[in-house]
Design a protein around this motif. Structure first.
Motif, PDB file in Angstrom:
ATOM      1  N   CYS A   5      -2.183   1.785   4.890  1.00  0.00           N
ATOM      2  CA  CYS A   5      -1.768   3.036   5.535  1.00  0.00           C
ATOM      3  C   CYS A   5      -2.805   3.388   6.605  1.00  0.00           C
ATOM      4  CB  CYS A   5      -1.674   4.161   4.494  1.00  0.00           C
ATOM      5  SG  CYS A   5      -1.327   5.753   5.238  1.00  0.00           S
ATOM      6  N   THR A   7      -3.649   6.099   7.844  1.00  0.00           N
ATOM      7  CA  THR A   7      -4.449   7.301   7.576  1.00  0.00           C
ATOM      8  C   THR A   7      -5.214   7.220   6.267  1.00  0.00           C
ATOM      9  OG1 THR A   7      -2.371   8.295   6.860  1.00  0.00           O
ATOM     10  CG2 THR A   7      -3.245   9.020   8.942  1.00  0.00           C
ATOM     11  N   CYS A   8      -4.735   6.456   5.285  1.00  0.00           N
ATOM     12  CA  CYS A   8      -5.357   6.471   3.957  1.00  0.00           C
ATOM     13  C   CYS A   8      -6.058   5.165   3.597  1.00  0.00           C
ATOM     14  CB  CYS A   8      -4.316   6.757   2.877  1.00  0.00           C
ATOM     15  SG  CYS A   8      -3.351   8.223   3.186  1.00  0.00           S
ATOM     16  N   HIS A  56       4.572   7.018   2.784  1.00  0.00           N
ATOM     17  CA  HIS A  56       3.440   7.110   1.855  1.00  0.00           C
ATOM     18  C   HIS A  56       3.617   8.399   1.053  1.00  0.00           C
ATOM     19  CE1 HIS A  56      -1.148   6.622   1.101  1.00  0.00           C
ATOM     20  NE2 HIS A  56      -0.394   6.344   0.049  1.00  0.00           N
ATOM     21  N   CYS A  60      -0.351  10.503   2.203  1.00  0.00           N
ATOM     22  CA  CYS A  60      -0.332  11.386   3.366  1.00  0.00           C
ATOM     23  C   CYS A  60       1.083  11.785   3.770  1.00  0.00           C
ATOM     24  CB  CYS A  60      -1.018  10.705   4.537  1.00  0.00           C
ATOM     25  SG  CYS A  60      -0.214   9.164   5.012  1.00  0.00           S
TER      26      CYS A  60
END
Ligand SMILES: [Zn+2]
Lengths: 90, 989
Positions: A5, A7-8, A56, A60
Motif C-alpha cells: 500500500c 500509504t501504509c 485497503h 487507510c
C-alpha cells in the motif's frame, strides 16, 4: 499475498477487499445502457498479468490499482487512485 | 512379546519412567519416547485396524509418514482422534485408544470386510455414487459409515486455547536434520535472521542418537553444538512445528504443538500455535521417506520400514524384534542392518531383490553374521496379529520358496524425497531414475526456495552437510547477507539407497500400496483395466494417496506400478500435484482465539447497558446486539412486541436506533455528489431538511435506502440501514475514488459517534416538548422532514422529524457519550404520556404495517420497480444505476411486485413461504415469496409483505402461502402493502 500500500507499506491480504477489474474505465452517468452493460458484465479474466482495484479496507481505506499476476500472485505494482492518487512506480 | 528395550543407547531417560494406558492396559515407557517407541518397547505390535478391511496393523514408520498407527488420545474435551503414534510424545497418565475396531482391537467383528474384499475394491465409492447402482448407496451407507472410518470426533468442547502468531525472518529452514542444521548454521554465520522448524520433538532428524561421528564428535554432540550456536545467534528454533503450507510471497503456515506433549497445558499456555511465517528465502530440508516393498502380507504388524527400525534402536533404544529380517532393494537396507547389529539387535538374514550386490555390501552381512540372499524376495508373511515368519523365494521365480521364522521384517524399498512444499509453491516434479522417485523441479517464477539434503536426493550424510551448508549460504546471500561461512564437517561415507530394484510387475494377493486407505496393488491394476491411466484419475478412483498421511509411503510405488503395467517410464506417468495442508491441521489451530464470544467483535450501542437492565432480550443484528423486546412479568416475545407496537400507535414509544449507519458527507461538492448517488434529487434539498432516498448499484438494483439530512450548504448526514452500513460506505468511497475523484467531498463514518433514538407515536410531540423546555417543536418549526438543533439538559441534540412507523415521530441524535442520559430524559418526559421502550420486533411490526421495505425485501435481487419505489427515480437527472434501469426484464409484466398479505385463516405466516395459486394437493408453480411477517395489532390480523409476480394487479385475489418444509399451506388475500394510514396524515400531522 501481500499488497504494498503506498500509504501504509506492505500489508497482508486480509486487510484488503477486492473491488474489481481495473482494465475497464468508469462510464459517465449519462453513457448509454450498452456502455454500462459492458462495464458491469464484461470481464477479460486473464491468466497472468492483470490490473485490479483493491481497497485497503482495514487500513487507510484508499483504493489501489494493483498490477497482479493471477497465476503466480506476484504483485508488480500498486498505486492509489482517486483524490489522493499516487504515481505507479513499476 | 516381540519388541523390547535395549539395555543401552537412545536419547531416552532411563531414570524417568512414564506411565500410560493403551486400551486400558497399563504400560510404561521412558521420558523421550514417542508413543510408538514405547508401544514397541512394551512388545505391543497390534495398534489399530485398517480403514476399509479392518486388517490388523502395527507401527510402520518413525514420524509423519506413518500410515497405520493412528490412535485416539486422552478423553473428554481433550479427546483427539487420528493421531500418529509416531508423532505423539509420551506423558504421564496418557490415555491411548486404538481406533476403528469393534468390539475390540483383538477381536474385530468387522474384519469380515476383509472377506468381502471385492465389495470394497477400487472404485467402490465411485461406482456406487456415479453408476446405475446409485440407489444402493441408501442401503450401504449406514453400514459403511460404521465399518470404514477413523477415530470418533470429540463430543465435548475443547477446554484449551490456541494461538496465532506471526514470524518474520530472512531465511526459513524447514527440517532440522543434518542438511537443515548445516543450512541454518551457514545462514546464521552470514548474519541472516534464521528460523528453523522441525515437526519432530527434537532436532537432528535421522542423526539423533546415531552411532557415528560428524567431524570428530559423536553425532548427537554435533547436533547439540549446532543448536547452541544457533541459539547464540538469536535464531528462532521451533521444534514440534510442522510446516503444512507454502504460499505465494514466501508466506508459510506452520503449527507448533506447544503443549501436546504435556498432560495439560499450564495456565495461559496454548495447546497449539499457528504460525504465519513470512521470510525472504526458504531452504527446504524436509528429508526423504523410505518406501515399503510390495509383496503379499506386507501390512502385517511387525513388517516395518528398515530405517525406522534402525532409528527405534539408535534414537529410542528399542529393538523392534528379537530376530530381524531385512528385505532390501537397494544398499541402504544393508546400512540399517549394520547399525542395528551395532546397537545390539539381532539381524538374522538379509534378502536383497537385486541379483548381485557389491563386495562392500556383501561384507556387511558377513560382518554382522547375517545370511544374505541376493535375488530373493519375500512372497508371504505369517502370523495372525503379529509377524512370526515369512516365506521367501528367488525373485525371478526360479527356485523353491522357503519359510523363515522372524518377528520383524525391515523393508528397504528406496527413498522418496519429501517435495510437497516445493510442489505447493508451483514446482513441477522431475523424475529421477537414480532414486526411482520424483525430485522438486525448478522454482516457479518469483518463488524463493532451494532444496537441500535428502529432500534433494542426497542420501549420504556428508552430502547432506555439504549441500545444506551451501544452500544456507546461498539463501543468506540472496537475502542480502554475504559472508563466508565455515566449511561443513567431514564424515565417513555410507551405503545409500540409490538405484533401487524395480517394483515387481504383479505382486500377488494382499500386497498393499497405500496402507492407510487400504489400496492394494491389485486395485491399481483394476483401475488401469478400467481405463484410469492418468495418475490423477487413479488417485480419485482408488483413493490412493488421499488419506491423512497424503500417501507419503504410497505415491511413488503406485507410479512405479502404473509404469510397469503400461510399459511407460515413471516420468511419463507423472505425479499428482501436492496441495496444502501437507499434514492435518486441527480446527482449533485455525480458529485461534476467535471462538465463543471472541468469534466476532460485538458492537455496543450507547444505551446497551440500559436495555439489559430493563428486560431487553438481545439478539444479533449484523455486528450489533439489539433488544428484540422488553419482557414484563409473564410475557413472551410475542405478547411483548404486540404490547409495545400497540403502544406506539396508541400513545408513544422509544426505540434505540443507534445502530443505523451514519456517514458524514462534507465539502463544497457534497450536494453534487449525493445528487449523483441517490436516485432522487438531493441538490434541491434545503438546509435544515431531511429526505428519504434510494441508492442503486451499478446494475440498477437497490443497494440500500436511508435518509440524507442537510445540516448546511456543504454538510450532510446520511443514514443507512443497520446491516447495509458497511456496504454503503464502501460504495460511496468507491464512487468517489473511481468515478468522480475531482469532486471536493470527504466521507467519514460517524456511526459510533452518534447515539440515535426514535420517539414515535401520537403523543411524541408532547414528550419532545417536555424534554426540551423552552424550545418550540411545533409543526411550524419542526414539520415532517424538518431538522432541529437544540440542547437537552445541556447536551447538544439533533432532531429529525422522520417516521418509519407511520406515526408522528422524531429521531433524536446526540453524541454517544450522552446517549443513555438523553434516553432516560425522554423516558422521564414521556412517563405521563404512557411511554414504553420498544424493540426490534415492534419496530418490524410497525414498518410492515406501513409497508416500508427492510432487509427481508432488500435482498440484492430487487429493482425499484419490484418495490413500487418508481416515485423515487428522478426523471430530470442521470444518477448512479439509472443507465441500466431501462432493461426490458425489469419491466416485464410478471415481475415481482411488493404486496401486502392477510392471513385469512388467522394463522401466523412464515417468511420464506412461497405464494401458490392452488391448494395443498395442486399448488402449481411458485408465484412469489413471503418476505416479512408479523401480527398486526393495528388491524388485529396476521399480515405479511410479499414479492409476487404481477402482484399489484392481483391485489384482492386469494392465494396460498406454501411452506412445505414445515407442512404449512395457508390461505392469504393479497392487499396493498400499506395497512395503516395510507395517506400519511398521522406522520405529517
Ligand atoms: Zn493503506
Amino acid at each position: 499475498m501481500r499488497i504494498p500500500c503506498p500509504t501504509c507499506g506492505p500489508r497482508d491480504l486480509r486487510e484488503f477487499t477486492y473491488i474489481g477489474d481495473a482494465l475497464r474505465s468508469a462510464p459517465a452517468l449519462e453513457a448509454d445502457a450498452d456502455t454500462w452493460a459492458a462495464y458491469v458484465y464484461t470481464r477479460r479474466n486473464p491468466r497472468g498479468e492483470h490490473l485490479e482495484y483493491w481497497q485497503h479496507s482495514h487500513g487507510c481505506r484508499q483504493f489501489l490499482r494493483v498490477r497482479r499476476d493471477t497465476a503466480t500472485h506476484v504483485i508488480h505494482a500498486a498505486a492509489c487512485v482517486g483524490p489522493h492518487a499516487t504515481e505507479d512506480e513499476a | 512379546m516381540s519388541g523390547y528395550r535395549l539395555t543401552s543407547g537412545g536419547n531416552v531417560d532411563r531414570q524417568r519412567p512414564v506411565r500410560f494406558a493403551f486400551d486400558g492396559r497399563p504400560c510404561t515407557g521412558l521420558a523421550g519416547d514417542t508413543l510408538a517407541s514405547a508401544l514397541l518397547a512394551e512388545g505391543i505390535r497390534l495398534v489399530g485396524r485398517s480403514f476399509k478391511y479392518h486388517r490388523p496393523r502395527g507401527v510402520l514408520g518413525i514420524a509423519a509418514e506413518e500410515p497405520n498407527a493412528l490412535v485416539s488420545l486422552r478423553g473428554g474435551g481433550r479427546h483427539e482422534p487420528n493421531i500418529q503414534a509416531t508423532m505423539a510424545e509420551l506423558h504421564d497418565g496418557l490415555e491411548v485408544r486404538s481406533q476403528n475396531a469393534w468390539p475390540s482391537l483383538g477381536f474385530d467383528a468387522l474384519a469380515v470386510n476383509g472377506l468381502a474384499g471385492p465389495l470394497f475394491g477400487a472404485g467402490f465409492y465411485y461406482k456406487t455414487f456415479m453408476g446405475p447402482t446409485r440407489r444402493a448407496w441408501m442401503w450401504f451407507e449406514p453400514f459403511i459409515r460404521r465399518a470404514a472410518g477413523l477415530g470418533p470426533p470429540p463430543r465435548q468442547a475443547d477446554p484449551d486455547v490456541y494461538d496465532r502468531n506471526n514470524l518474520f525472518c530472512d531465511v526459513l529452514v524447514v527440517g532440522g536434520g543434518p542438511a537443515g542444521l548445516a543450512a541454518a548454521r551457514a545462514a546464521a554465520e552470514c548474519g541472516a535472521r534464521v528460523a528453523l522448524c522441525d515437526e519432530r520433538a527434537a532436532f537432528g532428524g535421522s542423526l539423533r542418537g546415531a552411532a557415528r561421528e560428524i567431524g570428530d564428535v559423536p553425532a548427537q554432540d554435533w547436533i547439540d553444538a549446532q543448536l547452541a550456536f544457533l541459539a547464540g545467534r538469536g535464531a528462532v528454533l521451533l521444534p514440534r512445528t510442522g510446516v503444512f503450507g507454502y504460499y505465494d510471497g514466501e508466506t508459510l503456515g506452520a503449527v507448533e504443538r506447544v503443549a501436546d506433549h504435556l498432560p495439560a497445558p499450564s495456565s495461559g499456555q496454548p495447546r497449539q500455535r499457528y504460525w504465519t511465517i513470512r521470510t525472504a528465502e526458504v531452504v527446504l530440508a524436509t528429508g526423504a521417506v523410505e518406501r515399503p516393498v510390495l509383496f503379499a502380507g506386507n501390512d502385517r504388524p511387525g513388517v516395518m520400514l528398515a530405517d525406522s527400525v534402525r532409528q527405534y534402536a539408535e534414537t529410542y533404544g528399542v529393538a523392534c524384534g528379537r530376530s530381524v529380517t531385512v528385505l532390501a532393494n537397494n544398499d541402504s537396507g544393508h546400512a540399517a542392518a549394520r547399525s542395528l547389529a551395532a546397537a545390539g539387535v539381532t539381524v538374522a538374514r538379509i534378502f536383497d531383490q537385486r541379483p548381485e550386490v557389491g563386495p562392500a555390501i556383501r561384507a556387511i552381512a558377513v560382518g554382522i553374521g547375517a545370511d544374505l540372499r541376493t535375488g530373493w524376495t519375500v512372497v508371504a508373511t505369517h502370523g495372525g496379529k503379529g509377524l512370526h515368519a515369512v516365506t521367501a523365494a528367488p525373485a525371478d521365480g526360479s527356485g523353491r520358496a522357503e519359510r523363515f521364522e522372524t518377528d520383524c521384517l525391515a523393508m528397504a524399498g528406496g527413498w522418496t524425497p519429501a517435495i510437497a512444499l516445493a510442489s505447493q509453491r508451483g514446482s513441477a516434479p522431475v523424475w529421477s531414475d537414480a532414486l526411482g522417485a520424483p525430485l522438486a523441479g525448478v522454482p516457479a517464477p518469483g518463488a524463493r526456495w532451494r532444496v537441500a539434503g535428502a529432500a534433494a536426493g542426497r542420501l549420504d550424510t556428508a552430502g547432506c552437510l555439504a549441500e545444506g551448508a551451501a544452500a544456507g549460504h546461498a539463501a543468506a546471500r540472496a537475502a542480502g547477507f554475504d559472508a563466508a561461512p565455515s566449511a561443513p564437517p567431514a564424515c565417513a561415507a555410507e551405503p545409500v539407497g540409490l538405484h533401487p530394484a524395480p517394483v515387481p510387475r504383479h505382486p500377488d494377493g494382499k500386497a498393499f500400496v497405500d496402507f492407510q486407505n487400504d489400496v492394494k496393488c491389485a486395485d491399481v491394476a483394476l483401475a488401469l483395466r478400467e481405463g484410469y491411466v492418468s495418475v490423477e484419475h487413479l488417485k480419485r478412483y482408488t483413493t490412493l494417496g488421499m488419506a491423512t498421511d497424503q500417501g507419503r509411503t504410497a505415491n511413488v510405488n503406485a507410479i512405479a506400478l502404473m509404469a510397469a503395467a503400461t510399459g511407460r517410464s515413471p516420468g511419463e506417468v507423472g505425479t499428482t500435484r501436492f496441495r496444502a495442508p501437507a499434514a492435518p491441521v486441527a480446527l482449533g489451530a485455525l480458529a485461534g482465539r476467535h471462538t465463543g464470544a471472541h468469534f466476532q467483535a460485538v458492537r455496543r450501542t450507547p444505551v446497551q447497558d440500559w436495555h439489559v437492565r430493563h428486560g431487553g432480550v438481545l439478539s444479533p443484528v449484523g455486528p450489533w446486539l439489539r433488544p428484540r423486546a422488553y419482557l414484563r412479568e409473564g410475557e413472551t416475545i410475542r405478547t411483548a412486541y404486540i404490547r409495545e407496537a400497540a403502544n406506539v400507535r396508541g400513545a408513544v414509544g422509544l426505540c434505540d436506533v443507534s445502530t443505523l449507519g451514519k456517514i458524514a458527507v462534507e465539502g463544497p461538492d457534497a450536494a453534487v455528489f449525493l445528487d449523483r448517488v441517490y436516485s432522487n434529487a438531493m441538490q434541491s434539498l434545503a438546509v435544515g431538511r431531511a429526505r428519504y432516498g434510494l441508492m442503486l448499484r451499478d446494475d440498477g438494483m437497490v443497494l440500500d435506502d436511508g435518509t440524507a439530512w442537510r445540516l448546511s450548504e456543504t454538510s450532510f448526514l446520511v443514514t443507512t440501514t443497520t446491516t447495509g452500513a458497511g456496504a454503503v460506505m464502501t460504495h460511496l468511497e468507491r464512487l468517489h475514488a473511481l468515478f468522480w475523484p475531482g469532486l471536493r467531498v470527504a466521507l467519514t463514518s460517524v456511526t459510533s459517534q452518534w447515539a440515535g433514538m426514535s420517539l414515535a407515536g401520537p403523543r411524541s410531540r408532547e414528550v419532545l416538548a417536555a424534554a426540551l423546555p423552552g424550545t418550540e417543536v411545533g409543526n411550524g418549526v419542526l414539520p415532517f422532514m424538518g431538522l432541529l438543533e437544540a440542547r437537552m439538559d445541556g447536551a447538544p441534540v439533533l432532531v429529525a422529524r422522520l417516521s418509519f412507523s407511520g406515526e408522528r415521530a422524531y429521531e433524536v441524535f446526540c453524541g454517544a457519550d450522552h446517549g443513555e442520559a438523553v434516553w432516560e430524559r425522554l423516558l422521564q418526559a414521556g412517563r405521563p404520556h404512557g411511554i414504553m421502550p420498544y424493540g426490534t420486533e415492534a419496530l418490524g411490526t410497525l414498518r410492515i404495517e406501513k409497508g416500508h421495505v427492510a432487509g427481508g425485501e432488500l435482498d440484492g435481487r430487487v429493482s425499484p420497480f419490484n418495490l413500487g419505489l418508481e416515485g423515487l427515480l428522478s426523471r430530470k437527472k442521470a444518477f448512479f444505476g439509472s443507465a441500466l434501469l431501462e432493461r426490458p426484464g425489469l419491466h416485464a409484466a410478471d415481475r415481482y411486485e411488493l404486496v401486502g398479505l392477510v392471513s385469512t385463516a388467522g394463522v401466523p405466516l412464515r417468511a420464506g413461504s412461497h405464494l401458490a395459486e392452488g391448494p395443498r394437493t395442486r399448488p402449481g408453480p411458485s408465484q412469489g415469496f413471503v418476505s416479512s411477517t408479523t401480527f398486526s395489532p393495528a388491524t388485529g390480523q396476521e399480515i405479511a409483505l410479499a414479492l409476487v409476480k404481477g402482484g399489484r394487479a392481483r391485489i384482492g385475489q386469494d392465494m396460498f402461502a406454501a411452506d412445505p418444509v414445515h407442512g404449512a399451506h395457508h390461505p392469504v388475500r393479497l392487499a396493498p402493502p400499506c395497512f395503516v394510514d395510507p395517506e400519511g396524515a398521522r406522520m405529517r400531522g
